[in-house]
Motif scaffolding. Sequence first.
Motif, PDB file in Angstrom:
ATOM      1  N   VAL A 114      18.575  92.318  46.245  1.00  0.00           N
ATOM      2  CA  VAL A 114      19.883  91.702  46.514  1.00  0.00           C
ATOM      3  C   VAL A 114      20.977  92.107  45.529  1.00  0.00           C
ATOM      4  O   VAL A 114      22.108  91.669  45.671  1.00  0.00           O
ATOM      5  CB  VAL A 114      19.780  90.158  46.575  1.00  0.00           C
ATOM      6  N   GLY A 162      17.709  85.958  51.111  1.00  0.00           N
ATOM      7  CA  GLY A 162      18.839  85.495  51.903  1.00  0.00           C
ATOM      8  C   GLY A 162      20.133  85.696  51.146  1.00  0.00           C
ATOM      9  O   GLY A 162      20.184  86.385  50.120  1.00  0.00           O
ATOM     10  N   ARG A 163      21.180  85.053  51.633  1.00  0.00           N
ATOM     11  CA  ARG A 163      22.510  85.212  51.038  1.00  0.00           C
ATOM     12  C   ARG A 163      22.600  84.573  49.661  1.00  0.00           C
ATOM     13  O   ARG A 163      23.237  85.096  48.763  1.00  0.00           O
ATOM     14  CB  ARG A 163      23.555  84.602  51.966  1.00  0.00           C
ATOM     15  N   THR A 164      21.922  83.417  49.463  1.00  0.00           N
ATOM     16  CA  THR A 164      22.062  82.689  48.200  1.00  0.00           C
ATOM     17  C   THR A 164      20.761  82.564  47.416  1.00  0.00           C
ATOM     18  O   THR A 164      20.800  82.195  46.249  1.00  0.00           O
ATOM     19  CB  THR A 164      22.595  81.264  48.449  1.00  0.00           C
ATOM     20  N   PRO A 189      26.542  87.822  45.621  1.00  0.00           N
ATOM     21  CA  PRO A 189      26.027  88.434  46.852  1.00  0.00           C
ATOM     22  C   PRO A 189      26.586  89.834  47.071  1.00  0.00           C
ATOM     23  O   PRO A 189      27.736  90.113  46.728  1.00  0.00           O
ATOM     24  CB  PRO A 189      26.517  87.483  47.952  1.00  0.00           C
ATOM     25  N   THR A 191      23.574  91.395  51.704  1.00  0.00           N
ATOM     26  CA  THR A 191      23.036  90.036  51.810  1.00  0.00           C
ATOM     27  C   THR A 191      24.003  89.137  52.554  1.00  0.00           C
ATOM     28  O   THR A 191      23.588  88.224  53.251  1.00  0.00           O
ATOM     29  CB  THR A 191      22.687  89.432  50.427  1.00  0.00           C
ATOM     30  N   GLU A 192      25.310  89.378  52.431  1.00  0.00           N
ATOM     31  CA  GLU A 192      26.299  88.619  53.196  1.00  0.00           C
ATOM     32  C   GLU A 192      26.092  88.851  54.691  1.00  0.00           C
ATOM     33  O   GLU A 192      26.125  87.948  55.492  1.00  0.00           O
ATOM     34  CB  GLU A 192      27.729  89.022  52.801  1.00  0.00           C
ATOM     35  N   ARG A 193      25.871  90.114  55.076  1.00  0.00           N
ATOM     36  CA  ARG A 193      25.708  90.490  56.475  1.00  0.00           C
ATOM     37  C   ARG A 193      24.392  89.960  57.042  1.00  0.00           C
ATOM     38  O   ARG A 193      24.338  89.502  58.178  1.00  0.00           O
ATOM     39  CB  ARG A 193      25.758  92.019  56.600  1.00  0.00           C
ATOM     40  N   ASP A 194      23.293  90.023  56.260  1.00  0.00           N
ATOM     41  CA  ASP A 194      21.966  89.662  56.767  1.00  0.00           C
ATOM     42  C   ASP A 194      21.647  88.193  56.681  1.00  0.00           C
ATOM     43  O   ASP A 194      20.605  87.764  57.152  1.00  0.00           O
ATOM     44  CB  ASP A 194      20.889  90.447  55.985  1.00  0.00           C
ATOM     45  N   ALA A 195      22.510  87.396  56.082  1.00  0.00           N
ATOM     46  CA  ALA A 195      22.226  85.969  55.878  1.00  0.00           C
ATOM     47  C   ALA A 195      22.135  85.244  57.209  1.00  0.00           C
ATOM     48  O   ALA A 195      22.866  85.554  58.146  1.00  0.00           O
ATOM     49  CB  ALA A 195      23.305  85.339  55.015  1.00  0.00           C
TER      50      ALA A 195
END
Length: 148
Positions: A73, A105-107, A139, A143-147
Motif C-alpha cells: 500500500v 484496503g484503503r485504510t 493512501p 488503494t483509493e481505487r481498490d477500496a
Amino acid sequence: MSETLDLDLARKVLAAQPFSVLLGARLTAFGDGEATLELDLREELLQQHGFAHGGLLGYAADNALSFAAGSAVGSGVMTAGFTIEFLRPAQGETLRAHARVIRAGRTRAVCRCDLTTVDGDGVTTLCAVAQGTIAVTEPTPETERDAP
C-alpha cells in the motif's frame, strides 16, 4: 503521495530506525505484499534460559508486518495492533520473520507473520506466529481505487 518502495529503499527505511540498527536487523526480501526481516541471535538478545527474548520476537513481527503492508500500500503505514502466539522457545543462529498481506484496503491492511529460527545446518523451526492490522496513513491512488 507515497513513493513506490523497492528492496533498496525499504532497507534505507529500516536503516533510519535507530532501534533496528541497534538490534542488527536486516531486510532480506520485500515486495508484492511480503517482507522478510532477519536478526542474528547473539547473546545480548537472549533471555536467562538462552532463548531469544519474547520482546525480540515481538519487534521482528511488528516490523515485518509493517514492511509487508508497506510493500502493498505504500510507505505511509503504522502498526495499529498485533497479536503474537509463542509456539516454542526460539533458539538457533538466526531469527527470521516472514510476513504477508492477507487483505489490503484503503485504510487498513491485515497481515500474518511466521517467525522461525534457523540453526547452523539451515534447519528452520517455527517458533511463533503473529497477525496484525496496519493502518494506512497515506493512501496511494491504487488503494483509493481498490477500496470497497
